[in-house]
Design a protein around this motif. Structure first.
Motif, PDB file in Angstrom:
ATOM      1  N   PHE A 152       0.784  -1.231   0.000  1.00  0.00           N
ATOM      2  CA  PHE A 152       0.000   0.000   0.000  1.00  0.00           C
ATOM      3  C   PHE A 152       0.825   1.295   0.000  1.00  0.00           C
ATOM      4  O   PHE A 152       0.315   2.327  -0.419  1.00  0.00           O
ATOM      5  N   PHE A 153       2.048   1.269   0.463  1.00  0.00           N
ATOM      6  CA  PHE A 153       2.720   2.520   0.804  1.00  0.00           C
ATOM      7  C   PHE A 153       3.870   2.901  -0.125  1.00  0.00           C
ATOM      8  O   PHE A 153       4.456   3.971   0.038  1.00  0.00           O
ATOM      9  N   TYR A 154       4.208   2.061  -1.084  1.00  0.00           N
ATOM     10  CA  TYR A 154       5.357   2.336  -1.951  1.00  0.00           C
ATOM     11  C   TYR A 154       4.998   2.182  -3.424  1.00  0.00           C
ATOM     12  O   TYR A 154       4.151   1.360  -3.784  1.00  0.00           O
TER      13      TYR A 154
ATOM     14  N   ASP B  47       0.101   6.955  -5.410  1.00  0.00           N
ATOM     15  CA  ASP B  47      -0.370   6.754  -4.037  1.00  0.00           C
ATOM     16  C   ASP B  47      -1.595   5.842  -4.066  1.00  0.00           C
ATOM     17  O   ASP B  47      -2.644   6.200  -4.601  1.00  0.00           O
ATOM     18  N   VAL B  48      -1.471   4.649  -3.480  1.00  0.00           N
ATOM     19  CA  VAL B  48      -2.564   3.668  -3.531  1.00  0.00           C
ATOM     20  C   VAL B  48      -3.795   4.131  -2.754  1.00  0.00           C
ATOM     21  O   VAL B  48      -4.913   4.095  -3.272  1.00  0.00           O
ATOM     22  N   PRO B  49      -3.663   4.581  -1.505  1.00  0.00           N
ATOM     23  CA  PRO B  49      -4.880   4.938  -0.767  1.00  0.00           C
ATOM     24  C   PRO B  49      -5.609   6.178  -1.277  1.00  0.00           C
ATOM     25  O   PRO B  49      -6.831   6.271  -1.154  1.00  0.00           O
ATOM     26  N   PHE B  50      -4.880   7.156  -1.846  1.00  0.00           N
ATOM     27  CA  PHE B  50      -5.502   8.463  -2.050  1.00  0.00           C
ATOM     28  C   PHE B  50      -5.460   8.995  -3.482  1.00  0.00           C
ATOM     29  O   PHE B  50      -5.926  10.108  -3.715  1.00  0.00           O
ATOM     30  N   CYS B  51      -4.931   8.255  -4.443  1.00  0.00           N
ATOM     31  CA  CYS B  51      -4.855   8.752  -5.819  1.00  0.00           C
ATOM     32  C   CYS B  51      -5.427   7.733  -6.799  1.00  0.00           C
ATOM     33  O   CYS B  51      -5.239   6.521  -6.626  1.00  0.00           O
TER      34      CYS B  51
ATOM     35  N   GLY C 154       4.974   6.715  -4.423  1.00  0.00           N
ATOM     36  CA  GLY C 154       3.717   6.254  -3.873  1.00  0.00           C
ATOM     37  C   GLY C 154       3.326   7.039  -2.635  1.00  0.00           C
ATOM     38  O   GLY C 154       3.571   8.242  -2.542  1.00  0.00           O
ATOM     39  N   HIS C 155       2.759   6.347  -1.675  1.00  0.00           N
ATOM     40  CA  HIS C 155       2.196   6.981  -0.478  1.00  0.00           C
ATOM     41  C   HIS C 155       3.279   7.555   0.433  1.00  0.00           C
ATOM     42  O   HIS C 155       3.155   8.665   0.944  1.00  0.00           O
TER      43      HIS C 155
END
Length: 351
Positions: free
Chosen positions: A228-230, A280-284, A324-325
């Motif tokens: 999720f974060f990279y 960015d996985v969670p927000f884009c 990413g995130h």
């Protein structure tokens, strides 16, 4: 009992579960050109006793204390070390980049995390987290950290960005807000996917020693970093492994009250910079998990987010390519640091 009184009674009951007690802010030998530990008393809500403690790492450039403090607020499953990631000769240290440019930084452990107080987890909500940050801002302005800082700017990452928006819109006590890894549209598939990884922090050997032993509401999310974060093509596997091995706990109260930040940004009356990695996985949208926030360019991110702010926020946006995130921990972290520094130098010069 009236609703307000009932809530107040519940919060007061939660005080009994806190492991730390009220007192003046403490500072361990703050010196120019170095870093020191600080502890600031904070409350769970306005008007309640300040019987929680918020830990912070205060870093000052050489010479007289600058007039601008950047208050760094980490995201969920992280602590203050996100901003000064160890190793790699400072490549991933936001703190080092900013202190080298003459700014003071204070990286805190949010309420319920790390070396800060761990109240009953259900009481460590987004509102309580924002109130704790507000108490830190008050201490920073009044000299509670040692030096007094005339200007305080919040710098958030992920959930820390949401807390920063909520604090700024609610208390209107800061001079600016820089957020990273955040938007107003969380990808709908992220939470269900994260829930498959979540476990009580008591059952995770990495986090078990830091949480109250009888409170299962403190959570850990092992195995989330790489997913999720990279942006993996531009990340160092050794950094991801180190990041995963040093994950932190998160109180369920914060995770359960995320939506309260959304309308708060309409109350922000100071300059805002929003920075996201393209992937960015969670927000884009480009992260592929279902967010509709367009992070293709600076302009498209601005178009996606502008309706959540008034003109008083003077919203600026920046997109970091090939990231990413976790902007701090991508190989091109320096690009983010440069964009952030450019904004600070235009809006909050230390000269």
């Amino acid at each position: 009992m009236k609703r307000g009184n009932g809530i107040r009674a519940l919060l007061l009951a939660g005080v009994l579960f806190s492991s730390l007690f009220a007192g003046a802010a403490t500072v361990d030998a703050a010196t120019a050109g170095g870093c020191s530990d600080v502890s600031v008393p904070a409350g769970l809500a306005p008007g309640l006793p300040r019987d929680q403690q918020i830990y912070g790492r205060l870093c000052l450039p050489a010479g007289p204390a600058p007039k601008v403090l950047q208050l760094l607020v980490h995201g969920a499953s992280y602590d203050h070390t996100y901003w000064d990631f160890p190793g790699s000769d400072g490549q991933y240290s936001y703190t080092r980049a900013m202190t080298s440019a003459g700014y003071a930084t204070l990286a805190i452990d949010q309420l319920g995390v790390g070396r800060s107080s761990h109240p009953l987890s259900v009481l460590a909500t987004q509102l309580a987290a924002a109130n704790a940050v507000h108490d830190v801002v008050t201490a920073a302005r009044s000299g509670g950290l040692g030096p007094a800082f005339p200007k305080v700017v919040l710098v958030g990452h992920s959930f820390g960005s949401l807390t920063s928006w909520l604090e700024a819109g609610t208390y209107q006590d800061v001079d600016g807000v820089l957020v990273s890894g955040a938007s107003h549209v969380l990808a709908p598939t992220v939470i269900p996917r994260l829930l498959t990884l979540v476990r009580p922090a008591q059952l995770d050997p990495v986090t078990a020693s830091r949480v109250p032993p009888l409170d299962p509401g403190y959570l850990s999310i092992p195995g989330a970093r790489a997913q999720f974060f990279y942006y993996l093509p531009n990340a160092d596997p050794a950094v991801i492994a180190q990041d995963e091995a040093t994950r932190s706990e998160s109180p369920s109260g914060v995770l359960a009250t995320v939506p309260v930040y959304i309308p708060s940004t309409l109350g922000i009356r100071v300059p805002v910079l929003e920075v996201n990695g393209t992937y960015d996985v969670p927000f884009c949208a480009q992260g592929g998990a279902g967010s509709i926030t367009d992070c293709a360019t600076d302009a498209s991110l601005h178009a996606s987010e502008a309706l959540f702010f008034t003109p008083a926020a003077q919203l600026e946006t920046a997109v970091i390519p090939d990231a990413g995130h976790n902007l701090n921990l991508q190989r091109n972290a320096g690009v983010f640091f440069d964009r952030a520094l450019s904004w600070f130098q235009r809006r909050f010069s230390v000269q």
